[in-house]
Design a protein around this motif. Structure first.
Motif, short mmCIF file in Angstrom:
data_model
loop_
_atom_site.label_atom_id
_atom_site.label_comp_id
_atom_site.label_asym_id
_atom_site.label_seq_id
_atom_site.Cartn_x
_atom_site.Cartn_y
_atom_site.Cartn_z
N VAL A 108 -8.67 13.20 15.89
CA VAL A 108 -8.01 12.47 15.25
C VAL A 108 -6.68 12.25 15.25
N ASN A 109 -5.88 11.05 14.88
CA ASN A 109 -4.79 10.68 14.76
C ASN A 109 -3.86 11.13 15.04
N THR A 110 -3.97 12.46 13.56
CA THR A 110 -2.47 13.25 12.67
C THR A 110 -3.78 14.75 12.46
N LEU A 111 -2.99 15.43 12.77
CA LEU A 111 -3.93 17.10 12.53
C LEU A 111 -3.79 17.12 10.54
N LEU A 112 -2.43 16.19 10.48
CA LEU A 112 -2.94 16.81 8.40
C LEU A 112 -2.84 15.31 8.35
N THR A 113 -3.24 14.83 6.94
CA THR A 113 -3.72 13.69 5.76
C THR A 113 -2.62 13.53 4.47
N GLY A 114 -2.50 12.52 4.43
CA GLY A 114 -2.05 12.50 2.80
C GLY A 114 -0.23 11.76 3.61
N LYS A 115 0.36 12.28 2.37
CA LYS A 115 2.17 11.31 2.01
C LYS A 115 2.16 12.53 3.03
N VAL A 116 2.36 13.95 3.00
CA VAL A 116 3.15 15.09 4.24
C VAL A 116 3.57 14.02 5.48
N THR A 117 2.36 13.34 5.74
CA THR A 117 2.88 12.47 7.62
C THR A 117 3.58 11.26 7.53
N ASN A 169 0.71 -1.44 0.10
CA ASN A 169 0.03 -0.04 0.10
C ASN A 169 0.71 1.06 -0.14
N TRP A 170 2.11 1.55 0.33
CA TRP A 170 3.05 2.45 0.85
C TRP A 170 3.71 2.76 -0.65
N GLY A 171 3.36 1.50 -1.93
CA GLY A 171 3.71 1.60 -3.76
C GLY A 171 5.42 1.02 -3.14
N PHE A 172 5.30 -0.19 -2.19
CA PHE A 172 7.19 -0.62 -2.39
C PHE A 172 6.89 -2.15 -3.81
N GLN A 173 7.35 -1.75 -4.74
CA GLN A 173 7.21 -3.23 -5.96
C GLN A 173 7.72 -4.32 -5.56
N GLY A 174 8.95 -4.48 -4.47
CA GLY A 174 9.73 -5.58 -4.54
C GLY A 174 11.01 -5.54 -3.82
N TRP A 175 11.43 -6.20 -3.31
CA TRP A 175 12.97 -6.32 -2.85
C TRP A 175 14.18 -5.93 -2.95
N ASN A 176 13.83 -6.13 -4.58
CA ASN A 176 14.88 -5.78 -5.17
C ASN A 176 15.17 -4.11 -6.07
N LYS A 177 13.85 -3.40 -5.69
CA LYS A 177 13.89 -2.40 -6.21
C LYS A 177 13.21 -1.11 -5.28
N MET A 178 13.32 0.17 -5.19
CA MET A 178 13.37 1.68 -5.03
C MET A 178 11.42 1.53 -4.85
N PRO A 179 10.60 1.69 -3.57
CA PRO A 179 9.45 1.63 -4.39
C PRO A 179 8.48 3.56 -5.27
N VAL A 180 7.41 3.27 -5.20
CA VAL A 180 7.29 4.23 -6.52
C VAL A 180 7.78 5.88 -6.16
N PHE A 181 8.49 6.84 -7.02
CA PHE A 181 8.75 8.04 -6.60
C PHE A 181 7.31 8.71 -5.71
N LEU A 182 8.16 9.30 -4.27
CA LEU A 182 7.78 10.14 -3.54
C LEU A 182 5.92 9.46 -2.99
N SER A 183 6.10 8.02 -3.28
CA SER A 183 5.26 6.83 -2.69
C SER A 183 5.10 7.68 -1.04
N GLU A 184 4.07 7.02 -0.20
CA GLU A 184 4.35 6.87 1.53
C GLU A 184 5.78 5.72 1.55
N GLY A 185 5.63 5.04 0.50
CA GLY A 185 6.64 4.39 0.73
C GLY A 185 8.44 4.34 1.30
N TRP A 186 8.14 5.77 0.06
CA TRP A 186 9.88 5.97 -0.52
C TRP A 186 9.61 7.68 0.38
#
Length: 546
Positions: free
Chosen positions: A500-509, A248-265
């Protein structure tokens, strides 16, 4: 255990005791206790720096994270070498050493305080170390204890108690001299064990090419297969939950970087890579190492030793962490590492005891114990000196004869606090890596602008330094409590106040606190310094001129 194993353990503890005794005999003054007399051999200094830097948090904690998130963590190895060794030793090391000598500073907060002629800065730094470092210390304790539990099949609480008592003994007795001597021995053990581990792991997964290529197959079979599963149907914190989370965070495999600017990245780059990679420059227990050598030549000679050591430690353990997925898939009915071991922090201890020969598990036991003890001893020493030297002496007067006694008492108090946190945090997912990243980011945001500016910018003022440290503290604390997804949710203060859990939402968290706090802290230092009166010429001359 058999007789030989018992004898080796007794000999190991005896050698540690002897080195602590040597440190005790050579400790004749507060300078000996606090900065090892300032004449440490570069080999000892480099290994002590590396062994203090690389703890069970790196080997067990980040090794487990590598099993979860893959080889994207190798960016942290690059940062550790380039920033943590080259920049630290070549750019910061000698100026720190020289200014420490000029100002007769023996701790990191004392260096900052005397640079700006401010008791407040020294005391504030000491208090921050006392408050925040136990978080990192507890992570190291958990990592070392987890392996003791896996190897000896003993109760977690008993293993935690034994490790804490052993470290307490030689830190109290030998001061930094004893700590650095034991660090050097432990660093050698760690290095040898990690090199052997790399060779054996590649052999166990069929070689370099086969191992890395098979990671794709294992990912597709054990992680990508969860694609149609709703994460809400999985138990929070379970291995399948964590693997689904990475998708869900954008990881595509253990040999790859996650999707650029995704949560995982954002998590890998801002929290793990930059948080730890930059935060190492302002670690109080590491900065003080620069004050333990007598010349720039010793620092330069230590660069190669430190660099090779860091490559062997972080690079190897991250590669091994990812490749454990291949071994478990082949030998544990098609399961990946997290599914087999039962959690991120359990992967490396479980893998060593399940996949490696008994003799190597015994060797690796000492590597893990060494990694834990070398870092813990330096942390306890830093916290104790923060209480005794940076807080107590400033209140009671620097000539108070009981300051070293207070330092030792402070070490005991901080050990109790750290052990308590290790009891509380043990079951939290990825707590070892998270606690480490949080502390490193805190140090960067709070100390780095003042430290860097104090060394290289004569125009920086006391008010600028104070403003920088306060802004770094406030912004980092706010971000962790009210914005960053994991900490804000688990601490619950934001939920209690705002619903709420966080004051902001989205990838900025997913953006680490340091990415926000460090620029604001640095900007505050520059603006306030330019708006306030320069420090006296006499102080500047004392700080910068030979």
């Amino acid at each position: 255990m058999n007789l030989i194993e018992n004898i080796v353990i007794i000999l190991y503890l005896a050698v540690l005791g002897y080195l602590g005794f040597v440190g005790y005999k050579q400790t004749k003054s507060s300078a000996d206790y606090l900065i090892a007399g300032g004449d440490t051999h570069p080999f000892v200094m480099a290994l002590s720096y590396g062994a203090t830097f690389i703890s069970t948090a790196a080997i067990v904690g980040f090794g487990g994270v590598a099993a979860w998130l893959g080889n994207s963590l190798l960016w942290l190895t690059f940062c550790n070498i380039f920033i943590g060794v080259f920049i630290a030793f070549v750019v910061l090391g000698n100026p720190t050493r020289k200014m420490g000598i000029r100002l007769n500073a023996h701790t990191f907060p004392e260096l900052l305080g005397r640079r700006f002629n401010s008791k407040f800065i020294q005391m504030f730094g000491g208090v921050l170390i006392t408050v925040f470092m136990p978080l990192y210390t507890s992570a190291v304790l958990i990592g070392g204890t987890e392996f003791l539990v896996a190897y000896f099949k003993v109760d977690y609480h008993l293993a935690l108690l034994v490790m804490s008592v052993i470290v307490t003994g030689y830190v109290l007795a030998g001061g930094l001299k004893g700590v650095m001597l034991t660090d050097a021995l432990q660093g050698v053990i760690m290095f040898v064990a990690m090199v052997i581990l790399l060779v054996m792991v590649f052999n166990s997964v069929g070689g370099v090419d086969v191992g890395f290529s098979k990671l794709e197959t294992v990912w597709n079979e054990t992680v990508a297969s969860l694609g149609n599963v709703n994460i809400k149907d999985l138990k929070a914190g379970s291995p399948d939950f964590m693997m689904k989370l990475s998708m869900n965070w954008g990881f595509q495999g253990w040999n790859k970087m996650p999707v650029f600017l995704s949560e995982g990245w954002l998590f890998v780059i801002t929290t793990i890579t930059m948080g730890v990679g930059i935060g190492v420059l302002a670690q109080p227990q590491l900065v003080v190492r620069f004050m333990t050598v007598k010349s720039k030549n010793e620092l330069n000679r230590a660069v190669l030793i430190g660099g090779v050591f860091i490559i062997a430690m972080t690079g190897i353990v991250f590669i091994v962490g990812a490749l454990t997925n291949v071994w478990y898939y082949d030998f544990n009915e098609g399961k990946n590492a997290l599914q087999s071991a039962g959690g991120i922090g359990k992967v490396i201890p479980h893998f060593i005891n399940a996949a490696m020969p008994k003799w190597f598990a015994f060797i690796f036991l000492f590597a893990l114990i060494s990694a834990a003890m070398s870092t813990l001893s330096s942390q306890f020493h830093a916290m104790g000196t923060a209480i005794g030297r940076d807080v107590f002496e400033q209140i009671a007067g620097k000539h108070n004869p009981n300051s070293l006694l207070i330092t030792r008492v402070g070490i005991i108090v901080m050990i109790v606090i750290s052990v308590t946190l290790a009891y509380v945090f043990d079951k939290q997912p990825a707590i070892i890596a998270r606690s480490t990243a949080i502390f490193f980011a805190l140090c960067a945001s709070i100390f780095l602008p003042t430290y860097f500016g104090g060394l290289f910018w004569r125009r920086m003022t006391k008010k600028g330094a104070i403003a920088s440290m306060i802004v770094g503290t406030v912004v980092t604390t706010f971000w962790l409590l009210f914005v960053h997804f994991q900490e804000a949710k688990e601490l619950g203060l934001c939920k209690m106040i705002f619903g709420v859990n966080t004051l902001l939402t989205g990838k900025v968290t997913f953006v680490d606190a340091m990415i926000v706090a460090l620029p604001l802290s640095a900007l505050s230092a520059v603006i306030v310094s330019l708006m306030t009166k320069p420090e006296s010429p006499a102080l500047i001359k004392k700080c910068f001129e030979d």
